[in-house]
Design an enzyme around this catalytic site. Structure first.
Site, short mmCIF file in Angstrom:
data_model
loop_
_atom_site.label_atom_id
_atom_site.label_comp_id
_atom_site.label_asym_id
_atom_site.label_seq_id
_atom_site.Cartn_x
_atom_site.Cartn_y
_atom_site.Cartn_z
N HIS A 62 -5.87 0.86 -5.00
CA HIS A 62 -7.15 0.37 -4.51
C HIS A 62 -8.10 1.51 -4.14
O HIS A 62 -7.66 2.58 -3.71
CB HIS A 62 -6.95 -0.51 -3.28
CG HIS A 62 -6.07 -1.68 -3.54
ND1 HIS A 62 -5.27 -2.23 -2.58
CD2 HIS A 62 -5.85 -2.41 -4.66
CE1 HIS A 62 -4.60 -3.26 -3.07
NE2 HIS A 62 -4.92 -3.37 -4.35
N LYS A 71 -8.22 7.42 3.95
CA LYS A 71 -7.16 6.65 4.62
C LYS A 71 -6.09 7.60 5.15
O LYS A 71 -5.62 8.48 4.42
CB LYS A 71 -6.51 5.66 3.65
CG LYS A 71 -7.46 4.61 3.12
CD LYS A 71 -6.79 3.73 2.09
CE LYS A 71 -7.78 2.70 1.53
NZ LYS A 71 -7.17 1.89 0.49
N TYR A 131 -2.67 1.88 8.50
CA TYR A 131 -3.59 2.90 8.04
C TYR A 131 -4.94 2.80 8.72
O TYR A 131 -5.41 1.74 9.06
CB TYR A 131 -3.74 2.93 6.52
CG TYR A 131 -4.20 1.66 5.84
CD1 TYR A 131 -5.50 1.55 5.36
CD2 TYR A 131 -3.33 0.60 5.65
CE1 TYR A 131 -5.92 0.41 4.71
CE2 TYR A 131 -3.74 -0.55 5.00
CZ TYR A 131 -5.04 -0.63 4.53
OH TYR A 131 -5.45 -1.78 3.89
N ASP A 168 -4.16 -7.12 -8.31
CA ASP A 168 -3.52 -5.91 -8.81
C ASP A 168 -3.00 -6.07 -10.24
O ASP A 168 -2.81 -5.08 -10.94
CB ASP A 168 -2.39 -5.50 -7.87
CG ASP A 168 -2.92 -5.05 -6.50
OD1 ASP A 168 -4.14 -4.82 -6.38
OD2 ASP A 168 -2.11 -4.95 -5.57
#
Length: 181
Positions: A62, A71, A131, A168
């Site tokens: 992503h 991130k 995250y 995905d």
């Protein structure tokens, strides 16, 4: 905390010093000064996320083409193999990937800067993944790079097909993907 740039030097692995005894353990999981020194710039985080996934789940790869997110990722239960793919056309490492095993046991964290696609596969029975992000979630700008794109050639440590979300399953190849300059 030890900070080690990986083969793509903007991606940094953080290894905390863990102090443990019969009572349990303690470690500093984040220090702004150490982090900024390691990544070479001041970074502000605006959002924290937490996911739980079963063994064999692959999330990613992503990224947000606008409102790009850096991130800082870690695992607090279980183990994952975490991957970052450089999507910056002007980068000498464009199209290359790096990966690291993150687990509750090793307590490592990975910095994935803006301009990279990010994903992970769960290796343990379950994994809880945390995250921090440098920008807010912007669904209109979210993109997905195909986890199995032959041009990128990620060496995922799994023997069976992963469990994927519908999003995905339709990730784009590097040659078709929206990219960063």
């Amino acid at each position: 905390m030890k900070a080690t740039p990986l083969a793509i030097p903007e991606v940094v692995l953080f290894e905390p010093r863990v102090f443990g005894d019969a009572r349990g353990f303690f470690f500093e999981s984040f220090n702004q000064r150490v982090f900024d020194d390691a990544v070479g710039k001041a970074v502000s985080f605006v959002q924290d996320n937490h996911s739980r996934s079963a063994k064999g789940v692959l999330r990613g790869l992503h990224y947000q083409i606008q409102n790009a997110q850096g991130k800082l990722v870690r695992v607090v239960e279980g183990e994952v193999f975490d991957v970052a793919v450089d999507l910056r056309r002007s980068s000498p490492t464009f199209g290359r990937w790096v990966g690291a095993h993150l687990s509750a046991e090793n307590k490592h964290q990975l910095w994935v800067p803006e301009g990279f696609a990010h994903g992970f596969v769960v290796l343990s029975e379950t994994a809880e993944f945390l995250y921090k992000t440098t920008d807010y979630y912007a669904p209109a700008h979210e993109r997905c790079l195909a986890w199995n794109d032959a041009e990128v050639g990620i060496q995922w440590p799994m023997t069976e097909e992963p469990l994927l979300s519908e999003k995905d399953k339709i990730g784009k190849s590097l040659s078709e993907a929206d990219l960063f300059d």
